[in-house]
Write an enzyme that holds these catalytic residues in place. Structure first.
Site, PDB file in Angstrom:
ATOM      1  N   ASN A 176     -13.469   4.352  -5.573  1.00 32.45           N
ATOM      2  CA  ASN A 176     -13.292   5.402  -4.548  1.00 32.45           C
ATOM      3  C   ASN A 176     -13.532   4.847  -3.136  1.00 32.45           C
ATOM      4  OD1 ASN A 176     -13.671   6.822  -7.121  1.00 32.45           O
ATOM      5  ND2 ASN A 176     -13.601   8.665  -5.868  1.00 32.45           N
ATOM      6  N   LYS A 198       0.889   4.767 -10.995  1.00 31.19           N
ATOM      7  CA  LYS A 198       0.084   3.532 -10.926  1.00 31.19           C
ATOM      8  C   LYS A 198       0.211   2.755 -12.240  1.00 31.19           C
ATOM      9  CE  LYS A 198      -1.118   4.046  -6.732  1.00 31.19           C
ATOM     10  NZ  LYS A 198      -0.478   3.214  -5.717  1.00 31.19           N
ATOM     11  N   ASP A 212     -10.902  16.621 -13.480  1.00 38.96           N
ATOM     12  CA  ASP A 212     -11.941  15.665 -13.071  1.00 38.96           C
ATOM     13  C   ASP A 212     -12.603  15.037 -14.292  1.00 38.96           C
ATOM     14  OD1 ASP A 212     -11.665  15.749 -10.378  1.00 38.96           O
ATOM     15  OD2 ASP A 212     -13.481  16.911  -9.973  1.00 38.96           O
ATOM     16  N   PHE A 223       0.832  -1.216   0.000  1.00 41.51           N
ATOM     17  CA  PHE A 223       0.000   0.000   0.000  1.00 41.51           C
ATOM     18  C   PHE A 223       0.862   1.261   0.000  1.00 41.51           C
ATOM     19  CE2 PHE A 223      -2.821  -3.008   2.322  1.00 41.51           C
ATOM     20  CZ  PHE A 223      -3.973  -2.875   1.570  1.00 41.51           C
ATOM     21  N   TYR A 273       0.904  11.221 -10.219  1.00 31.58           N
ATOM     22  CA  TYR A 273       0.397  10.154  -9.345  1.00 31.58           C
ATOM     23  C   TYR A 273      -0.221   9.031 -10.192  1.00 31.58           C
ATOM     24  CZ  TYR A 273      -2.756   7.426  -6.503  1.00 31.58           C
ATOM     25  OH  TYR A 273      -3.404   6.359  -5.932  1.00 31.58           O
ATOM     26  N   SER A 283      -5.317   1.704  -9.173  1.00 36.04           N
ATOM     27  CA  SER A 283      -6.417   2.667  -9.064  1.00 36.04           C
ATOM     28  C   SER A 283      -7.210   2.734 -10.359  1.00 36.04           C
ATOM     29  CB  SER A 283      -5.801   4.037  -8.758  1.00 36.04           C
ATOM     30  OG  SER A 283      -6.745   5.055  -8.913  1.00 36.04           O
TER      31      SER A 283
HETATM   32  P1  NAD Z   1      -2.500   6.373   3.097  1.00 31.78           P
HETATM   33  O1  NAD Z   1      -1.663   7.566   2.828  1.00 31.78           O
HETATM   34  O2  NAD Z   1      -3.520   6.458   4.176  1.00 31.78           O
HETATM   35  O3  NAD Z   1      -1.572   5.109   3.405  1.00 31.78           O
HETATM   36  C1  NAD Z   1      -0.293   4.960   2.843  1.00 31.78           C
HETATM   37  C2  NAD Z   1       0.673   4.625   3.979  1.00 31.78           C
HETATM   38  O4  NAD Z   1       1.966   4.415   3.410  1.00 31.78           O
HETATM   39  C3  NAD Z   1       0.800   5.730   5.010  1.00 31.78           C
HETATM   40  O5  NAD Z   1       0.645   5.186   6.305  1.00 31.78           O
HETATM   41  C4  NAD Z   1       2.208   6.281   4.807  1.00 31.78           C
HETATM   42  O6  NAD Z   1       2.778   6.732   6.011  1.00 31.78           O
HETATM   43  C5  NAD Z   1       2.931   5.068   4.223  1.00 31.78           C
HETATM   44  N1  NAD Z   1       4.085   5.384   3.364  1.00 31.78           N
HETATM   45  C6  NAD Z   1       4.127   6.280   2.347  1.00 31.78           C
HETATM   46  N2  NAD Z   1       5.365   6.295   1.812  1.00 31.78           N
HETATM   47  C7  NAD Z   1       6.107   5.381   2.488  1.00 31.78           C
HETATM   48  C8  NAD Z   1       7.451   4.923   2.400  1.00 31.78           C
HETATM   49  N3  NAD Z   1       8.316   5.458   1.529  1.00 31.78           N
HETATM   50  N4  NAD Z   1       7.866   3.959   3.249  1.00 31.78           N
HETATM   51  C9  NAD Z   1       7.030   3.418   4.152  1.00 31.78           C
HETATM   52  N5  NAD Z   1       5.749   3.826   4.284  1.00 31.78           N
HETATM   53  C10 NAD Z   1       5.293   4.779   3.461  1.00 31.78           C
HETATM   54  O7  NAD Z   1      -3.183   5.956   1.704  1.00 31.78           O
HETATM   55  P2  NAD Z   1      -4.372   4.950   1.418  1.00 31.78           P
HETATM   56  O8  NAD Z   1      -5.571   5.747   1.058  1.00 31.78           O
HETATM   57  O9  NAD Z   1      -4.464   3.936   2.481  1.00 31.78           O
HETATM   58  O10 NAD Z   1      -3.833   4.295   0.067  1.00 31.78           O
HETATM   59  C11 NAD Z   1      -3.106   3.085   0.063  1.00 31.78           C
HETATM   60  C12 NAD Z   1      -2.721   2.735  -1.352  1.00 31.78           C
HETATM   61  O11 NAD Z   1      -3.888   2.650  -2.169  1.00 31.78           O
HETATM   62  C13 NAD Z   1      -1.812   3.758  -2.028  1.00 31.78           C
HETATM   63  O12 NAD Z   1      -0.890   3.049  -2.848  1.00 31.78           O
HETATM   64  C14 NAD Z   1      -2.765   4.559  -2.887  1.00 31.78           C
HETATM   65  O13 NAD Z   1      -2.124   5.127  -4.007  1.00 31.78           O
HETATM   66  C15 NAD Z   1      -3.740   3.478  -3.305  1.00 31.78           C
HETATM   67  N6  NAD Z   1      -5.067   3.992  -3.684  1.00 31.78           N
HETATM   68  C16 NAD Z   1      -5.736   4.789  -2.797  1.00 31.78           C
HETATM   69  C17 NAD Z   1      -6.987   5.290  -3.153  1.00 31.78           C
HETATM   70  C18 NAD Z   1      -7.733   6.209  -2.231  1.00 31.78           C
HETATM   71  O14 NAD Z   1      -8.618   6.931  -2.705  1.00 31.78           O
HETATM   72  N7  NAD Z   1      -7.461   6.225  -0.926  1.00 31.78           N
HETATM   73  C19 NAD Z   1      -7.540   4.958  -4.398  1.00 31.78           C
HETATM   74  C20 NAD Z   1      -6.825   4.133  -5.259  1.00 31.78           C
HETATM   75  C21 NAD Z   1      -5.575   3.646  -4.892  1.00 31.78           C
HETATM   76  C1  WQD Z   2     -15.053  12.619  -5.968  1.00 30.56           C
HETATM   77  C2  WQD Z   2     -16.071  13.535  -6.624  1.00 30.56           C
HETATM   78  C3  WQD Z   2     -15.185  15.652  -7.322  1.00 30.56           C
HETATM   79  C4  WQD Z   2     -14.234  17.189  -3.371  1.00 30.56           C
HETATM   80  C5  WQD Z   2      -9.363  10.819  -6.517  1.00 30.56           C
HETATM   81  C6  WQD Z   2      -8.108  10.531  -7.292  1.00 30.56           C
HETATM   82  C7  WQD Z   2      -8.083   9.107  -7.746  1.00 30.56           C
HETATM   83  C8  WQD Z   2      -8.319   8.134  -6.585  1.00 30.56           C
HETATM   84  C9  WQD Z   2      -9.442   8.563  -5.690  1.00 30.56           C
HETATM   85  C10 WQD Z   2      -6.216   7.223  -5.874  1.00 30.56           C
HETATM   86  C11 WQD Z   2     -15.529  14.268  -7.848  1.00 30.56           C
HETATM   87  C12 WQD Z   2     -16.211  15.831  -6.229  1.00 30.56           C
HETATM   88  C13 WQD Z   2     -14.667  16.387  -4.401  1.00 30.56           C
HETATM   89  C14 WQD Z   2     -14.952  18.382  -3.082  1.00 30.56           C
HETATM   90  C15 WQD Z   2     -16.481  17.865  -4.863  1.00 30.56           C
HETATM   91  N1  WQD Z   2      -7.182   8.033  -5.728  1.00 30.56           N
HETATM   92  N2  WQD Z   2     -15.765  16.725  -5.140  1.00 30.56           N
HETATM   93  N3  WQD Z   2     -16.058  18.661  -3.839  1.00 30.56           N
HETATM   94  O1  WQD Z   2     -11.517  12.715  -7.958  1.00 30.56           O
HETATM   95  O2  WQD Z   2     -12.810  10.544  -8.058  1.00 30.56           O
HETATM   96  O3  WQD Z   2     -10.467  10.513  -7.331  1.00 30.56           O
HETATM   97  O4  WQD Z   2      -9.362   9.946  -5.380  1.00 30.56           O
HETATM   98  O5  WQD Z   2      -5.874   6.517  -6.738  1.00 30.56           O
HETATM   99  O6  WQD Z   2      -6.850   8.893  -8.354  1.00 30.56           O
HETATM  100  O7  WQD Z   2      -8.076  11.393  -8.419  1.00 30.56           O
HETATM  101  O8  WQD Z   2     -12.186  11.470  -5.819  1.00 30.56           O
HETATM  102  O9  WQD Z   2     -13.058  12.198  -3.649  1.00 30.56           O
HETATM  103  O10 WQD Z   2     -11.554  13.765  -4.930  1.00 30.56           O
HETATM  104  O11 WQD Z   2     -13.854  13.346  -5.752  1.00 30.56           O
HETATM  105  O12 WQD Z   2     -17.484  18.177  -5.521  1.00 30.56           O
HETATM  106  O13 WQD Z   2     -14.600  19.147  -2.187  1.00 30.56           O
HETATM  107  O14 WQD Z   2     -16.425  14.570  -5.677  1.00 30.56           O
HETATM  108  O15 WQD Z   2     -15.302  16.664  -8.293  1.00 30.56           O
HETATM  109  O16 WQD Z   2     -16.573  14.359  -8.778  1.00 30.56           O
HETATM  110  P1  WQD Z   2     -11.782  11.383  -7.401  1.00 30.56           P
HETATM  111  P2  WQD Z   2     -12.600  12.719  -4.948  1.00 30.56           P
END
Ligand code: NAD
Ligand code: WQD
Length: 337
Positions: free
Chosen positions: A179, A154, A298, A81, A150, A125
């Site tokens: 999401n 991925k 977006d 992660f 970013y 993602s």
């Molecule tokens: P998060 O930031 O809450 O968790 C990531 C963790 O990794 C954190 O605890 C951070 O301290 C740790 N970390 C970052 N860099 C590090 C490093 N160099 N060494 C050790 N630890 C490190 O994020 P999350 O929302 O839990 O996301 C987890 C994964 O899922 C990420 O790869 C993110 O890109 C991916 N992802 C997240 C979302 C989302 O919307 N949250 C969506 C799609 C994909």
């Molecule tokens: C959701 C919807 C906004 C905030 C992002 C990353 C994506 C993935 C998940 C990791 C959109 C709208 C948001 C606000 C709003 N992460 N919005 N007011 O944009 O789908 O995806 O997070 O991989 O890579 O781009 O998620 O939660 O930011 O937005 O109206 O203050 O809510 O425009 O339509 P998004 P989000």
């Protein structure tokens, strides 16, 4: 069986550690605490009655990664992660993202390829699809030119893993999250955004709590039923459970391809206004919001076709949007109390 969870104190990682422990796996967490806190361990223990091993380690330090694997030779699988995840920040500081999301992946794979057998799960993602032509999105939809560094990490990450798995003992599953929202129903762990949240749901719950004046809804002129953008919001506990099932699949090796890809979503698209209304329903309060211009970068709509995850993984999201929003709201109130 010992599973390494990198970033295991973060939002999705901490929920996955709980589900792994609930299923009897031994967990070792590596996290540098750059976006989390060691207190998360207490929440994990409160839920699962078991303390995972934890090593504070920055995965960008290659020699430390090597030392870690020398010390832990009994790791059966890795769920990776750890990454930086703020899309806007990645535009301003691309090298931070390429270093943290790519170097760390390479260092881990370099160690895993030395093992007789390795099982690897990668947090990808739905961002890799960009604005897909057809909804719901299947795994074979084309990968679009990344809209941010970013997103690019991925895409590149998926390629690095695929190229490596072909010529090594590594089996991998790439999970494309839609999401993720919500928190554990106990409210012992949840999402902890630093500063002003960029994502919709934490911004809503903070506004509901009075920390922010009002939510800005980015655009109501999209070609969607109510004009606001549509996403597939998945409860983080459902997402966490999918990781345990995916790891079990890697360990079982039944009809397994070297690299497999799964969408993880609910299969249902919800608009921004629907999410707001869900929050209002579960919290019993009105949410102050205003409509503003679209946010740059977006997309209009993204929701998953989950047939492959349902049929091959045998996983299906269980929670409704209301349940996810209720858990997010409970967590927000707990954190602020
Ligand atoms: P998060 O930031 O809450 O968790 C990531 C963790 O990794 C954190 O605890 C951070 O301290 C740790 N970390 C970052 N860099 C590090 C490093 N160099 N060494 C050790 N630890 C490190 O994020 P999350 O929302 O839990 O996301 C987890 C994964 O899922 C990420 O790869 C993110 O890109 C991916 N992802 C997240 C979302 C989302 O919307 N949250 C969506 C799609 C994909
Ligand atoms: C959701 C919807 C906004 C905030 C992002 C990353 C994506 C993935 C998940 C990791 C959109 C709208 C948001 C606000 C709003 N992460 N919005 N007011 O944009 O789908 O995806 O997070 O991989 O890579 O781009 O998620 O939660 O930011 O937005 O109206 O203050 O809510 O425009 O339509 P998004 P989000």
């Amino acid at each position: 069986m010992k599973i390494l969870v990198t970033g295991g104190l973060g939002f999705i990682g901490s929920h996955t550690v709980v589900e792994l422990q609930n299923q009897g796996f031994e967990v070792v967490i590596v996290d540098d605490l750059s976006n989390s806190s060691e207190n998360v361990l207490n929440g994990i223990v409160a839920i699962s009655n078991k303390k995972p091993l934890f090593e504070k380690l920055d995965l960008r330090e290659k020699n430390k990664v090597q030392d870690f694997f020398k010390k832990h030779q009994d790791i059966s699988g890795v769920i990776h992660f750890a990454a930086s995840k703020a899309v806007g920040e990645s535009v301003g500081n691309p090298l931070l993202y390429y270093e943290n999301n790519i170097n760390t992946l390479v260092y881990l794979l370099q160690e895993l390829q030395k093992l007789p057998e390795a099982n690897f799960i990668f947090s990808s993602s739905c961002t890799v699809y960009g604005q897909a032509e057809k909804m719901p999105i299947t795994e074979d939809a084309s990968i679009q030119l990344a809209m941010s560094p970013y997103g690019n990490t991925k895409q590149i990450g998926e390629e690095i893993i695929t190229d490596t798995a072909k010529v090594t003992n590594i089996n991998a599953i790439l999970l494309r999250y839609f999401n993720p929202i919500g928190a554990h129903p106990s409210a012992e762990i949840g999402e902890l955004p630093i500063g002003v949240p960029q994502n919709l749901v934490p911004f809503i719950t903070q506004t509901g709590f009075g920390l922010r004046k009002e939510l800005s809804v980015y655009g109501d002129d999209y070609p969607t039923p109510d004009g606001t953008a549509v996403r597939d919001y998945i409860h983080v506990v459902d997402l966490a459970k999918a990781h345990v099932i995916a790891m079990q699949r890697l360990l079982d090796k039944k009809n397994l391809d070297k690299v497999e890809i799964f969408n993880l979503g609910t299969g249902t698209g919800s608009s921004v206004l629907e999410v707001i209304h869900s929050f209002e329903k579960v919290s019993g309060q009105k949410l102050p919001y205003k409509i503003v211009a679209r946010r740059e970068g977006d997309i209009t709509s993204a929701y998953a076709n989950t047939d492959k995850a349902n049929n091959v993984l045998g996983w299906k999201a269980q929670s409704t949007l209301d349940e996810a929003m209720a858990s997010a709201w409970k967590w927000e109130q707990k954190v602020r109390s």
